[in-house]
Enzyme design. Structure first.
Site, PDB file in Angstrom:
ATOM      1  N   ALA A 128      16.499 -69.408 -49.199  1.00 17.58           N
ATOM      2  CA  ALA A 128      17.075 -68.282 -48.830  1.00 17.58           C
ATOM      3  C   ALA A 128      18.397 -67.923 -49.528  1.00 17.58           C
ATOM      4  CB  ALA A 128      17.390 -68.299 -47.259  1.00 17.58           C
ATOM      5  N   GLY A 161      13.733 -71.964 -47.701  1.00 18.93           N
ATOM      6  CA  GLY A 161      12.499 -70.971 -47.455  1.00 18.93           C
ATOM      7  C   GLY A 161      11.542 -70.804 -48.543  1.00 18.93           C
ATOM      8  N   GLU A 210       9.138 -72.985 -47.302  1.00 14.74           N
ATOM      9  CA  GLU A 210       8.359 -72.468 -46.280  1.00 14.74           C
ATOM     10  C   GLU A 210       7.540 -71.219 -46.604  1.00 14.74           C
ATOM     11  OE1 GLU A 210      12.234 -71.544 -44.387  1.00 14.74           O
ATOM     12  OE2 GLU A 210      11.630 -72.649 -42.847  1.00 14.74           O
ATOM     13  N   GLU A 240      18.371 -77.461 -45.489  1.00 13.00           N
ATOM     14  CA  GLU A 240      19.116 -76.519 -44.614  1.00 13.00           C
ATOM     15  C   GLU A 240      20.147 -77.205 -43.933  1.00 13.00           C
ATOM     16  OE1 GLU A 240      15.908 -76.317 -44.978  1.00 13.00           O
ATOM     17  OE2 GLU A 240      15.227 -74.294 -44.893  1.00 13.00           O
TER      18      GLU A 240
END
Ligand code: 3H9
Length: 707
Positions: free
Chosen positions: A63, A107, A110, A130
């Site tokens: 992210a 992310g 992911e 994270e």
């Protein structure tokens, strides 16, 4: 599509490219672009499948971390339904492949796990880091990873945040094929094989073959929680990550995602996450020096020398060897040289035993280190790091010698932890090539490297030093020249208060205990015992002339040294030590404390944990504010990075200056003012602290205002 995401084609294969430099983060527009591309792949009859790839040096590294602050401050609403985008990818009826190079982190992983297949180059890394930002995976990472890699591996990766290489990722089942040659061509070939096989595109979320059973999982979660409480003491994110992975084993995918989302939100809005994100950007910010542009000329460092084979010298030499730089280690006595080389070998052997690298690798690193008793060979080194005893006269002699021997343009660095770098530089005819490289003990482990800029140090030497820090895998922070620079100058105040508290009534273990609870790796007195109390004793003697008559000074450490209690190395210091080096409160020390307090007329009383925290932390902060105002540190965040990387300050508190901001500078200043009234000039409030407190500002505001 968009500037950030494009869709091109190679025959019947769509190629979705994310192009969001520098790390292809999932900034606004990127998830939307991927969603639009997948939609087109789905509806375009001429396309039979697609490959997702990152432009530039990496796949998607996660992210966009800068967006989190905007969400928590209310500046921006949470964006697109990212989980929905991932479901749409997974539900694409045509096979889609994620092609990974560089890092698929957070992310990024992911996204990759929502694709039907993943291929990677051998150098790629994948991970859910994270927790290092005080977060947990927030886009079903805790639900898809155990379905691909199994519960054991997934819980470890989500809880410690460490990445794994492509080979391991392949063994775990995260990656389906390693591509040795061109990644895009390899990914397209892989996809064509899948299309030809007619295999139904597998959806990770529908798998449960690796989710284990209660009996096998229970142990994995116990071990993970115990480990997290030990290695990430005080942090909430690792425990939340474990809870989220556990949810994958207990509930449906949808319910697991809902639990993950709740935990993610709690972490995102936590003070811990804000502090850790501050540290993440801070570690990158410190490399930016306002008057030294990125294109400043640098010297090549191909060969180095270290003077001194003691704990520091040996550790510094290992850093050079670890980076593949040949290094000469010079000592004055054969015995000291042999001892130093034996310690280096022992340290490397420990790493081999722990599986960090192979024996061959160890031998090749050892081969880069050349021990010597003479200055021969130093005439062509590019840098010398001096790590001899901490005494001005000796350092001056050594630098005068180096000046005669070293080639023009060689960097002459001193590992001094307190001494005046300008005075050392004056012993040479080339002060512009002299700089402080203050490593932290153990130098082969600690990440901090304080770079001390002398009055004459030239910009190329600084730029080269900062780049060298990165090469040595250190965090280099440039500081100005003063007694103790940034780290030790502040530590001096912190240690002073710790001792005063003991003189006034707190037990050593109470002082250390309160600070350990605050999150410090160790309390200051236990650190003193570990480092050796004689080190500070020697420095105090060196600086005796600076003592101001009538100003209170700590009495205990010198007395302990006079008694031969140097800390762990003599089996006794503030504590006594058993054979396992466990600190044990010592009645003899308690008696000594009472006696010294009585002699000095100090009235002893019970001291609260709150007072211990306030006096030690506010002493750090007040000095930090002075250092900032004097320009010794470039930014408040530089001080934080120094403390987090060199002094065991908990990263999840963001460093002392960030911690001050979270308390509120008004309160900090008010208490400093009270201490000043009670205790006198040692607590003179820093004018900058007063100013910011009165203006209702923070140290972070100060950094922004001074950009
Ligand atoms: C996440 O993904 C949460 C999801 O689960 C939830 C989704 C809903 N964002 O480190 P470098 C900048 S959390 C924004 O020097 P390297 C960095 O500040 C995220 N910026 O390069 C620097 O800027 P500048 C999980 C980022 O080659 C520049 O890029 N992911 C981001 O030594 C170069 O960085 C992570 O935690 C980012 N994500 O190392 C990965 N990443 O030049 C964090 C970097 O202005 N990133 N920047 O100073 C890293 O670990 C390293 O940057 C990486 C590259 C290994 C990728």
């Amino acid at each position: 599509m968009s500037e950030l995401v494009s869709l091109t084609r190679d025959g019947e294969i769509g190629i979705i490219t994310v192009n969001n430099p520098p790390v292809n983060a999932l900034s606004p527009g990127v998830p939307e672009g991927i969603a639009a591309a997948i939609k087109q792949v789905k509806t375009d009859d001429s396309l039979k499948g697609a490959v997702l790839i990152g432009a530039g040096k990496t796949f998607i590294a996660g992210a966009d971390i800068r967006e989190f602050g905007k969400i928590t401050s209310g500046e921006r609403k949470a964006g697109i339904d990212f989980l929905g985008v991932l479901l749409a990818i997974e539900d694409c009826p045509k096979p889609v492949v994620a092609a990974i190079h560089g890092t698929a982190f957070g992310g990024g992983l992911e996204v990759a796990m929502a694709f039907h297949y993943r291929v990677a180059v051998p150098s790629a890394q994948v991970g859910q880091p994270e927790v290092k930002l005080g977060l947990i995976p927030g886009a079903a990472g805790t639900q898809r990873l155990p379905r691909l890699a199994g519960v054991d591996k997934a819980v470890r990766m989500c809880a410690d945040g460490n990445p794994v290489g492509a080979k391991e990722a392949f063994e775990y089942g995260i990656v389906d094929r390693i591509i040795e040659g061109d990644l895009l061509q390899g990914a397209i070939a892989f996809l064509r094989e899948k299309i030809a096989s007619g295999e139904k595109p597998p959806k990770t979320r529908e798998r449960d073959d690796k989710l284990g059973d209660d009996a096998s999982n229970v142990m994995a979660f116990i071990v993970a929680r115990e480990q997290a409480m030990k290695t990430a003491r005080g942090m909430m994110a690792p425990l939340a990550a474990i809870d989220a992975v556990e949810a994958a084993t207990l509930y449906s995918f949808e319910e697991g995602c809902a639990r993950e989302a709740r935990l993610f939100k709690e972490c995102l809005f936590s003070e811990q996450s804000k502090a850790l994100i501050h540290v993440f950007f801070g570690e990158r910010e410190v490399s930016k020096i306002p008057d030294i542009p990125r294109d400043t000329k640098m010297f090549e460092i191909k060969k180095a020398a270290v003077l001194g084979a003691g704990t520091m010298g040996g550790g510094i030499a290992m850093n050079y060897a670890n980076a593949g730089i040949p290094v000469i280690v010079k000592e004055t006595q054969q015995e000291a040289l042999d001892r130093g080389m034996a310690t280096i070998r022992k340290n490397y052997e420990n790493s081999v035993k722990k599986g960090r690298f192979s024996r061959e690798e160890m031998e090749s690193r050892m081969a880069l280190i050349s021990p010597t008793l003479s200055y021969d060979g130093l005439e062509d080194v590019d840098i010398v790091t001096e790590a001899v005893f901490e005494g001005m006269e000796l350092k001056k002699q050594v630098f005068a010698e180096l000046d005669k021997i070293c080639k023009p343009g060689a960097i002459l660095a001193s590992n001094t932890s307190t001494l005046n770098i300008d005075e050392i530089a004056r012993a040479t005819s080339r002060p512009e090539f002299v700089i402080g490289h203050h490593f932290f003990s153990p130098a082969n482990v600690m990440r901090l490297l304080e770079m001390v800029r002398g009055r004459a140090t030239n910009k190329e030497v600084i730029a080269t030093s900062m780049a060298l820090a990165k090469r040595l895998k250190k965090v280099g922070v440039l500081v100005g020249n003063c007694y103790g620079f940034v780290g030790n100058r502040m530590l001096h105040q912190y240690g002073r208060e710790a001792q005063f508290l003991v003189e006034e009534g707190a037990k050593p273990q109470e002082v250390d205990g309160a600070l350990y609870k605050l999150g410090m790796a160790m309390g200051p007195l236990a650190v003193g015992d570990l480092a050796g109390l004689d080190v500070g004793w020697r420095i105090r003697k060196e600086h005796k002339h600076l003592e101001k008559p009538g100003v209170r000074k700590p009495l205990l450490a010198d007395r302990l040294c006079e008694m031969g209690r140097f800390g762990q190395k003599t089996g006794a210091g503030w504590y006594k030590y058993d054979e396992n080096r466990k600190p044990i409160p010592d009645p003899e020390v308690e008696k000594l404390i009472e006696q010294i307090a009585a002699e000095a007329g100090i009235k002893r009383h019970a001291i609260s944990e709150e007072e211990i925290i306030e006096r030690t932390q506010y002493a750090l902060i007040n000095e930090g504010a002075k250092i900032l105002e004097e320009g010794i540190a470039l930014r408040a965040v530089d001080i934080d990075i120094i403390y987090v990387n060199g002094y065991g300050y908990p990263a999840w508190r963001g460093g002392p200056m960030w911690y001050a901001d979270t308390i509120g500078l008004k309160k900090v200043y008010e208490r400093v003012r009270q201490f000043n009234e009670e205790q006198g000039e040692l607590w003179t409030p820093a004018p900058l602290l007063k100013k910011l407190a009165e203006e209702g500002k923070t140290f972070a505001d100060y950094d922004k205002d001074n950009q």
